[in-house]
Scaffold this active site. Structure first.
Site, PDB file in Angstrom:
ATOM      1  N   THR A 168     -12.523  59.354  71.684  1.00 39.44           N
ATOM      2  CA  THR A 168     -12.233  58.852  72.838  1.00 39.44           C
ATOM      3  C   THR A 168     -14.212  59.326  73.510  1.00 39.44           C
ATOM      4  O   THR A 168     -14.410  59.454  73.151  1.00 39.44           O
ATOM      5  CB  THR A 168     -11.741  59.714  73.504  1.00 39.44           C
ATOM      6  OG1 THR A 168     -10.442  59.993  72.967  1.00 39.44           O
ATOM      7  CG2 THR A 168     -12.031  59.852  74.890  1.00 39.44           C
ATOM      8  N   ASP A 226     -16.915  60.074  67.036  1.00 36.85           N
ATOM      9  CA  ASP A 226     -15.674  60.597  67.235  1.00 36.85           C
ATOM     10  C   ASP A 226     -14.760  59.594  68.425  1.00 36.85           C
ATOM     11  O   ASP A 226     -14.988  58.240  68.300  1.00 36.85           O
ATOM     12  CB  ASP A 226     -15.716  61.422  68.850  1.00 36.85           C
ATOM     13  CG  ASP A 226     -14.661  62.042  69.697  1.00 36.85           C
ATOM     14  OD1 ASP A 226     -14.058  63.021  69.125  1.00 36.85           O
ATOM     15  OD2 ASP A 226     -15.823  61.095  70.778  1.00 36.85           O
ATOM     16  N   ASP A 275     -19.990  61.864  72.121  1.00 36.85           N
ATOM     17  CA  ASP A 275     -20.136  62.438  73.658  1.00 36.85           C
ATOM     18  C   ASP A 275     -19.129  63.111  74.101  1.00 36.85           C
ATOM     19  O   ASP A 275     -20.279  63.849  75.647  1.00 36.85           O
ATOM     20  CB  ASP A 275     -19.714  60.766  74.476  1.00 36.85           C
ATOM     21  CG  ASP A 275     -17.582  61.280  74.372  1.00 36.85           C
ATOM     22  OD1 ASP A 275     -17.356  61.273  73.649  1.00 36.85           O
ATOM     23  OD2 ASP A 275     -17.882  60.310  75.545  1.00 36.85           O
TER      24      ASP A 275
END
Length: 712
Positions: free
Chosen positions: A392, A390, A592
């Site tokens: 960001t 991922d 996250d």
């Protein structure tokens, strides 16, 4: 044995009442733990006693100081009684403790040579009795296990009156169990600390207003508010709201469970979707630790496939050894020659070394900033050939900053930022935190003036403010889903996108109100980590992001990733992972945020950052406890080297024990020497399994990252 107070909270119900957690210096046998808890519960003023035998932990609820003193006095007496009676203290009634395992070795080396011959016989027989009983018990239960083989080897030596071999066997077997016990205890203790949830602040509902307070200030009866992606910090009852709660940390069930008013929820679980108001019943570190310990006990069952394979081979080896013993005896009619075969087997080393290697690797991972939630995930870290990142908060730093606020015509800059912060402060995502932080730095007050805030996963937030419909989120959400014309922001939108910045939009009553540009700096180690993963055998590296293609391309090029997908929704992330799996890829997903949870669950092994959301940390199989991607390379190395060491131990066990068997069959090795060589091999592979795989961990402020060689 000794008991230690590890946590105490006074004034729980009345000023004199309290809650105290006491831990024993070693585990408690289940029957002993139950008896001790029962004795404590009968004391006047003791409201409740909860006991965990595996960790030797007792949680006491007392009403006054006298009850507290009486409980401590009883514990002191119980500790002295345990010491005088020499009660077995372990997860099982007959499990050997380190003292029991090491004292026979001390006596064998330093005391036995000076004993009279008759006394040597007596001590040898006394030491053999527990092992003979253990083997007989397994046989009576219909199990032809390693315990039966050990008992048969000791029994054969007793029949031949070879008491030196009997003493040697009991010492070596006891030492092997001690090594396993010590490693298991150390591993569980370290993992318990590593996997503990770090909830610092919670939202309390007081007089209709939500306020953020430290968890330590929460008391029984308080109303705690938990939203999407948040971890439930207390045990309690739902009094308002409806939500799906992920209880995998307690039950292992991956699907969210619907929770409505009247339902009970527990600390350590996470809200996947919805909002709950919970009346707290149990609070504090004790509750969280209790759930984490339970989770760790369950995670031990998640054995690596290779561990299960070798344990099955070990069980299969026992009948083979007995069959070979019978064959040699039939051919030679020499019981001594046949017993030399019986004293050598493959199963001890196979069954001991593999679980030790897995547990030691998990403990080592915890020391190096990786909480690995089960042995099977070590194997998955080794097997993964595709890594999906991922963007960001994963490839980029976990604390992005606001680079600029751009109001649309007719709107004021400060008002756009203030309203965005007002809505975003409830949601634990790095971008949301950046907006809230910027508003705080500029001194903009954002009181709770809005209506209920709805979080739309991977899109944004929706609410009503002073009767006006407010939407805050991605371009896809505001422009496509809500039908808002972003034309007034088009020029600035193009400029900020070209700079690789993430954009957050706000609309008011279907009109573009403004835009915030988020500068999300790349993690400095990101490019090196991607290169190292390729050196370590990863074939494909992908990046997934909800940003537009121009921003995604700029970020991917900066970290050396050639394959990326832009404007990806959370369902798309999980679908992409599933597509890769269907293509034969073994996917390792790193994320996250709340929107990464489905993909983390869908992958072969999910890895979450420590600074990510609670839900991502709960769902992930591996948690990087340091805020750096460098731990991902260490995790890959640890998985590879653990599996390599298991295979080396297997080869050494099979080769050496085969040679010892041949030596025993042809009388080149006597029974005593066969037993010694076999047990030394077992101890050797066990010690090899426990050796560190990675360099010693440096203090956090001194950590340096070096690219490993391709052959690592």
């Amino acid at each position: 044995m000794r008991f230690y107070i590890v946590h105490e909270l006074r004034g729980v119900a009345t000023p004199a009442s309290g809650r105290m957690r006491v831990r024993a210096s070693s585990p408690l046998a289940p029957a002993s733990a139950e008896a001790l808890a029962g004795a404590l519960a009968t004391l006047p003023g003791i409201a409740d006693v909860r006991c965990n035998p595996v960790t030797g932990s007792l949680l006491l609820f007392y009403s006054d100081d006298k009850a507290r003193t009486d409980a401590l006095t009883l514990l002191v007496g119980a500790a002295d009684a345990y010491d005088s009676l020499d009660v077995p203290q372990g997860p099982g009634e007959g499990e050997l403790t380190p003292t029991q395992g090491l004292m026979p070795l001390f006596r064998y080396i330093f005391v036995r040579p000076f004993l009279p011959f008759a006394l040597r016989i007596i001590t040898a027989v006394a030491a053999a009795v527990p092992f003979l009983c253990k083997g007989a018990g397994a046989l009576l239960r219909g199990r032809l296990s390693v315990d039966v083989l050990d008992a048969a080897a000791i029994g054969a030596s007793l029949l031949m009156r070879d008491f030196r071999t009997v003493s040697m066997l009991t010492v070596l077997l006891g030492l092997g169990e001690t090594l396993e016990y010590w490693t298991r205890r150390r591993s569980l203790a370290t993992l318990t600390e590593s996997l503990a949830l770090n909830v610092e602040n919670v939202w309390l509902l007081a007089d209709g207003t939500e306020v953020s307070v430290p968890l330590a200030q929460v008391r029984e009866g308080d109303l705690v508010v938990v939203r999407d992606g948040g971890s439930i910090p207390v045990d309690g009852e739902v009094v308002e709201g409806c939500a799906l709660v992920n209880q995998s940390s307690m039950t292992g069930e991956p699907l969210g469970v619907r929770r409505t008013p009247g339902a009970t929820v527990y600390a350590g679980t996470a809200v996947e979707e919805g909002r709950l108001v919970i009346r707290a019943k149990s609070v504090g570190d004790g509750t969280r630790l209790r759930q984490v310990v339970k989770f760790i006990e369950e995670s031990e069952a998640l054995k690596a496939g290779i561990q299960g394979k070798y344990e099955r081979l070990a069980d299969m080896a026992v009948p083979f050894t007995f069959g070979l013993f019978g064959l040699v005896w039939l051919l030679t009619r020499n019981f001594r020659q046949a017993s030399a075969v019986l004293l050598v087997d493959y199963s001890c080393a196979l069954k001991l070394a593999t679980p030790l290697a897995v547990l030691a690797a998990m403990r080592e991972g915890a020391r190096h900033g990786m909480a690995i939630k089960g042995g099977r995930y070590l194997e998955a870290l080794n097997e993964a050939d595709t890594v999906v990142f991922d963007k960001t908060g994963t490839l980029t730093q976990a604390s992005p900053a606001v680079a600029g606020v751009f109001p649309a015509p007719g709107f004021r800059r400060d008002e756009v930022l203030r309203v965005m912060a007002c809505l975003e402060e409830h949601f634990p995502h790095p971008v949301a935190r950046a907006v809230v932080r910027q508003a705080a730095e500029e001194g903009l007050q954002h009181e709770e003036e809005h209506a209920h805030v709805e979080y739309v996963v991977a899109h944004g937030v929706a609410s009503t403010l002073h009767g006006k419909k407010i939407r805050v989120g991605s371009r896809h959400y505001v422009e496509h889903d809500e039908g808002v014309d972003l034309g007034p922001l088009r020029e600035e939108l193009e400029r900020q996108s070209a700079m690789g910045r993430s954009l957050l939009f706000m609309s008011e009553d279907n009109r573009a109100a403004g835009m915030v540009a988020i500068e999300d700096p790349l993690r400095p180690e990101a490019r090196r980590v991607v290169e190292c993963l390729r050196d370590l055998g990863v074939r494909r590296v992908l990046m997934l992001t909800g940003d537009d293609e121009r921003t995604a391309r700029a970020v991917a090029a900066s970290v050396g990733i050639e394959e990326f997908r832009a404007q990806v929704l959370p369902a798309d992330k999980a679908r992409i992972v599933q597509e890769l799996t269907d293509q034969g890829c073994k996917v390792l997903m790193v994320g996250d945020g709340i929107n990464d949870a489905p993909a983390l669950s869908a992958s072969l092994v999910g890895v979450a950052m420590s600074d990510g959301t609670d839900l991502a940390r709960e769902v992930a199989n591996v948690l990087l406890t340091h805020p750096s991607l460098e731990g991902l390379v260490s995790a890959r190395l640890l998985g590879q080297r653990t599996l390599r060491r298991i295979r080396v131990n297997f080869a050494a066990t099979m080769t050496l024990n085969s040679l010892f068997l041949l030596g025993g069959m042809f009388m080149l090795l006597g029974p005593g020497l066969s037993a010694l060589l076999h047990n030394l091999t077992t101890l050797g592979v066990a010690l090899n399994a426990m050796r560190p795989h990675l360099p010693p961990a440096l203090p956090e402020e001194e950590v340096r990252f070096e690219r490993p060689p391709a052959s690592a």
